[in-house]
Structures are given as structure tokens and as C-alpha cells.
Design a protein around this motif. Structure first.
Motif, mmCIF file in Angstrom:
data_model
loop_
_atom_site.group_PDB
_atom_site.id
_atom_site.type_symbol
_atom_site.label_atom_id
_atom_site.label_comp_id
_atom_site.label_asym_id
_atom_site.label_seq_id
_atom_site.Cartn_x
_atom_site.Cartn_y
_atom_site.Cartn_z
ATOM 1 N N ILE A 73 0.841 -1.195 0.000
ATOM 2 C CA ILE A 73 0.000 0.000 0.000
ATOM 3 C C ILE A 73 0.876 1.245 0.000
ATOM 4 N N LEU A 74 0.326 2.313 -0.504
ATOM 5 C CA LEU A 74 0.915 3.646 -0.390
ATOM 6 C C LEU A 74 -0.023 4.464 0.471
ATOM 7 N N THR A 75 0.513 5.419 1.180
ATOM 8 C CA THR A 75 -0.323 6.307 1.965
ATOM 9 C C THR A 75 0.282 7.703 1.969
ATOM 10 N N SER A 87 1.702 4.289 10.172
ATOM 11 C CA SER A 87 2.215 3.623 11.362
ATOM 12 C C SER A 87 2.486 2.143 11.082
ATOM 13 N N LEU A 88 1.572 1.496 10.366
ATOM 14 C CA LEU A 88 1.779 0.094 9.997
ATOM 15 C C LEU A 88 3.013 -0.051 9.099
ATOM 16 N N LEU A 89 3.122 0.815 8.095
ATOM 17 C CA LEU A 89 4.273 0.760 7.188
ATOM 18 C C LEU A 89 5.570 1.047 7.938
ATOM 19 N N ASN A 105 9.040 2.608 5.224
ATOM 20 C CA ASN A 105 8.759 4.048 5.246
ATOM 21 C C ASN A 105 8.737 4.677 3.859
ATOM 22 N N ASP A 106 9.405 4.040 2.894
ATOM 23 C CA ASP A 106 9.437 4.600 1.545
ATOM 24 C C ASP A 106 8.064 4.584 0.882
ATOM 25 N N LEU A 107 7.083 3.887 1.466
ATOM 26 C CA LEU A 107 5.727 3.865 0.913
ATOM 27 C C LEU A 107 4.821 4.901 1.578
#
Length: 80
Positions: free
Chosen positions: A15-17, A30-32, A38-40
């Protein structure tokens, strides 16, 4: 994007956010972050579009991201 993001990640869907200011808008980030991906996490819509385009057009980058997600998931404190 809390439950949806969590379910997507655990089904091996990267996913991206876009990081926001409210609690709800920061859940996917937070999940990523916990997965070390973190790059997403994007800071604005331009970055989001650029990364989404890159992931959708570059099979190597998508495959590497998917492999990293699977690996990080298995090592994560979220994998209870």
C-alpha cells in the motif's frame, strides 16, 4: 485506512499512503513504519502519484517491494 491497510498488508498487497495530521490519516503510515517500509509513506499527492506510477510501471520495483513486504511481515512485531 486502519483495518483496510492492515488487511491489505497481511494479504501481501503493498500500500501507499499520504501522511496526514489526524490519527485516522496516520494509521497506514504507522503500519508501514513498523514494517520498516517508510518509503511507501508519501508526504504529498505529487509524491504519491510518482510512487504509484513507478510501482505500476516497473515490474522489478513492484516485485522487490512485494518480497520486502513478505519478509518484513514475518519479522514484524505485528505478526502475532
Amino acid at each position: 485506512a486502519g483495518t483496510t491497510a492492515n488487511d491489505s498488508l497481511w494479504m501481501n498487497v503493498p500500500i501507499l499512503t499520504i501522511s496526514g495530521q489526524s490519527f485516522c490519516s496516520r494509521m497506514a503510515g504507522s503500519l508501514l513504519n513498523t514494517l520498516g517500509m517508510n518509503d511507501l509513506i508519501c508526504q504529498n499527492i505529487e509524491e504519491y502519484i510518482q510512487k504509484a506510477t513507478e510501482l505500476s510501471k516497473n515490474k522489478n520495483i513492484f516485485t522487490e517491494t512485494l518480497a520486502r513486504l513478505k519478509n518484513q511481515k514475518n519479522k514484524s512485531i505485528l505478526n502475532l
